[in-house]
Design an enzyme around this catalytic site. Sequence first.
Site, mmCIF file in Angstrom:
data_model
loop_
_atom_site.group_PDB
_atom_site.id
_atom_site.type_symbol
_atom_site.label_atom_id
_atom_site.label_comp_id
_atom_site.label_asym_id
_atom_site.label_seq_id
_atom_site.Cartn_x
_atom_site.Cartn_y
_atom_site.Cartn_z
ATOM 1 N N ASP A 46 -3.201 2.975 -1.960
ATOM 2 C CA ASP A 46 -2.792 3.125 -3.352
ATOM 3 C C ASP A 46 -4.062 3.419 -4.142
ATOM 4 O O ASP A 46 -4.870 2.523 -4.398
ATOM 5 C CB ASP A 46 -2.123 1.828 -3.824
ATOM 6 C CG ASP A 46 -1.829 1.838 -5.326
ATOM 7 O OD1 ASP A 46 -2.094 2.863 -5.979
ATOM 8 O OD2 ASP A 46 -1.342 0.813 -5.828
ATOM 9 N N HIS A 100 -0.760 -4.272 -6.560
ATOM 10 C CA HIS A 100 0.054 -4.073 -7.768
ATOM 11 C C HIS A 100 1.520 -4.191 -7.338
ATOM 12 O O HIS A 100 1.864 -3.873 -6.200
ATOM 13 C CB HIS A 100 -0.238 -2.671 -8.310
ATOM 14 C CG HIS A 100 0.373 -2.363 -9.639
ATOM 15 N ND1 HIS A 100 1.707 -2.043 -9.773
ATOM 16 C CD2 HIS A 100 -0.158 -2.316 -10.892
ATOM 17 C CE1 HIS A 100 1.964 -1.799 -11.055
ATOM 18 N NE2 HIS A 100 0.850 -1.960 -11.758
ATOM 19 N N LYS A 135 -3.663 8.060 -15.062
ATOM 20 C CA LYS A 135 -4.831 7.217 -14.826
ATOM 21 C C LYS A 135 -6.088 8.052 -14.573
ATOM 22 O O LYS A 135 -7.179 7.501 -14.427
ATOM 23 C CB LYS A 135 -4.568 6.287 -13.651
ATOM 24 C CG LYS A 135 -3.567 5.180 -13.984
ATOM 25 C CD LYS A 135 -3.890 3.934 -13.270
ATOM 26 C CE LYS A 135 -3.136 2.700 -13.655
ATOM 27 N NZ LYS A 135 -1.773 2.761 -14.083
ATOM 28 N N CYS A 137 0.899 -6.810 -13.631
ATOM 29 C CA CYS A 137 1.776 -6.413 -12.513
ATOM 30 C C CYS A 137 1.144 -6.772 -11.173
ATOM 31 O O CYS A 137 1.223 -5.999 -10.204
ATOM 32 C CB CYS A 137 2.108 -4.919 -12.569
ATOM 33 S SG CYS A 137 3.045 -4.461 -14.027
#
Lengths: 403, 145
Positions: free
Chosen positions: A195, A118, A221, A361
């Site tokens: 991540d 990302h 999230k 993204c």
Amino acid sequence: MSEASVLRAGFPLLAANPGLHYLDSAATAQIHRAALDAVVCHETLSRANVLRGSHRLAEAADQAFDAARRRVARFLNANSAEEVIFTSGATAALNLVAHAFGATLRPGDRVLISQAEHHSNFVPWQMLRDRAGIELDLLPVTASGELDPAALPRLLSARTRLVAVTQCSNVTGAWTDVAAIVAAARRVGAKVLLDGAQAVQHGPQDVRALGIDFYAFSGHKCFGPGGVGVLWGKAEVLAALPPFLGGGGMIDEVAPQRSTWAELPRRFEAGTPPIAQAVGLASALDWMMALDWTDIHARETRLGAQAIEGLLRIPGVRLLGPAGTAARAPIISFDIAGLHPHDVCQVLDHHQLALRGGHHCAQPLLAALGVDACARASFALYNDEADVAALIDGVAAAVRTLA
Amino acid sequence: MSDGLELYQDAIKRLANAAYGASQLASADGEAKLNNPLCGDRVVMQVALSNGHITAIAHQTKGCLLCKAAASLLGARGAGLDAAAIDAATDALEALLHGQAAAPADWPELAMFRPAHAYPSRHKCALLPFHALQAAMRSRIGDTR
């Protein structure tokens, strides 16, 4: 009532919109009532700033914030709550590492990221490269968008100080073989950052079992509020880093000429932290930890498989990412020949389907996959077979409308 | 249409598919490339000019149907226009997207974009080629607005 229906009832937005097929959880998952109630309760009964207040509200806020840190540590199976740093989100957490860990690097040191990242785990490292003179290496992806472990030996060297990669792609849903990454990084003495933004909504994590040094994720999230995220770091690794942001809360002492820094975790939490959001996040994580994730994973996998099968029956649809569901989270990105995903998603909206279209993204990954943009259906624990059926019907209708 | 899909009427699909002006000029007097960073759409607009008026226009457009239709419209209508006319057309499109009911008499085709006024996230899709053409004209005449 199906299990998904029971879970769905705990999400106020979904309960209020029974006809909505929300398939955009990879962008933002819906907030669970437990998290929402915790935010309202905190702001109603315990709102005050943390640190150094001696009135009873300040004490209550301190206790709630400290408890939230312990609850996040439990979700991550961290060694201690001091390893948990609250940020404004995963992007802020990743930037924190890029600055604080980046400050320990010297020209010629190397950081390895992957082409599947990302932008939030891509751009901060490009910026670090440009200001610090480090070298940035790029782990390629396979034709199916998975990180290519075969390239690790030639990309890692004694100068590699950090490997920073996604745990799960936000485009293809491909799970990273973390064990292979960690083993390769350890052979050259590099730290590992994961991540976890896309992984956390699919269950509690175990940072110790993963064997990593840093872990970043966002509250929005994993069914929590927006505006809060977490950086977890091994205590000994964090303790060796300088602060990133300066300000109140992160100091030990400020004198006219110089300042000294607070111990972990406050050193990395300058200014007023997202207190109520942290409390809400902790409540979301507590709720998640009480769920049967074996069942949920089985259902998510089944839905992903049904979606893939149905989409591939529609002429012109091309699936991005790993074939099948064994190596992917239920994140299904697809391209339709001759149609732009914005138009597709606009039509789907009229069929009560919330999907995202665009580059997500992740422009370097999309370039590797040979597309400029794609549509993405992402499933979470509150989705069911009705959502899959609506998706298939909606995409077929979009093709008819736009052709 | 009652299902809210009036955005995708036949006229706008025909215009997008016609792709008027979708080519490259061998020699351009003005050129601009604009991205929509939110979605990655991209328009490269080129113009050949004589006395400030467009004598040839070409574009390379990667985008959605609205973006392609808008670029195609400029490809079809751009020749003969000057910067002031392009600015006026851009203003007219922006007004339509912000709810103005009618398109100006000299740009009736703009009316097909009006249904997008209900979808603010799509305004940039239609405007990107217009903004690219404005930038291409300015790249020639030195206006740095």
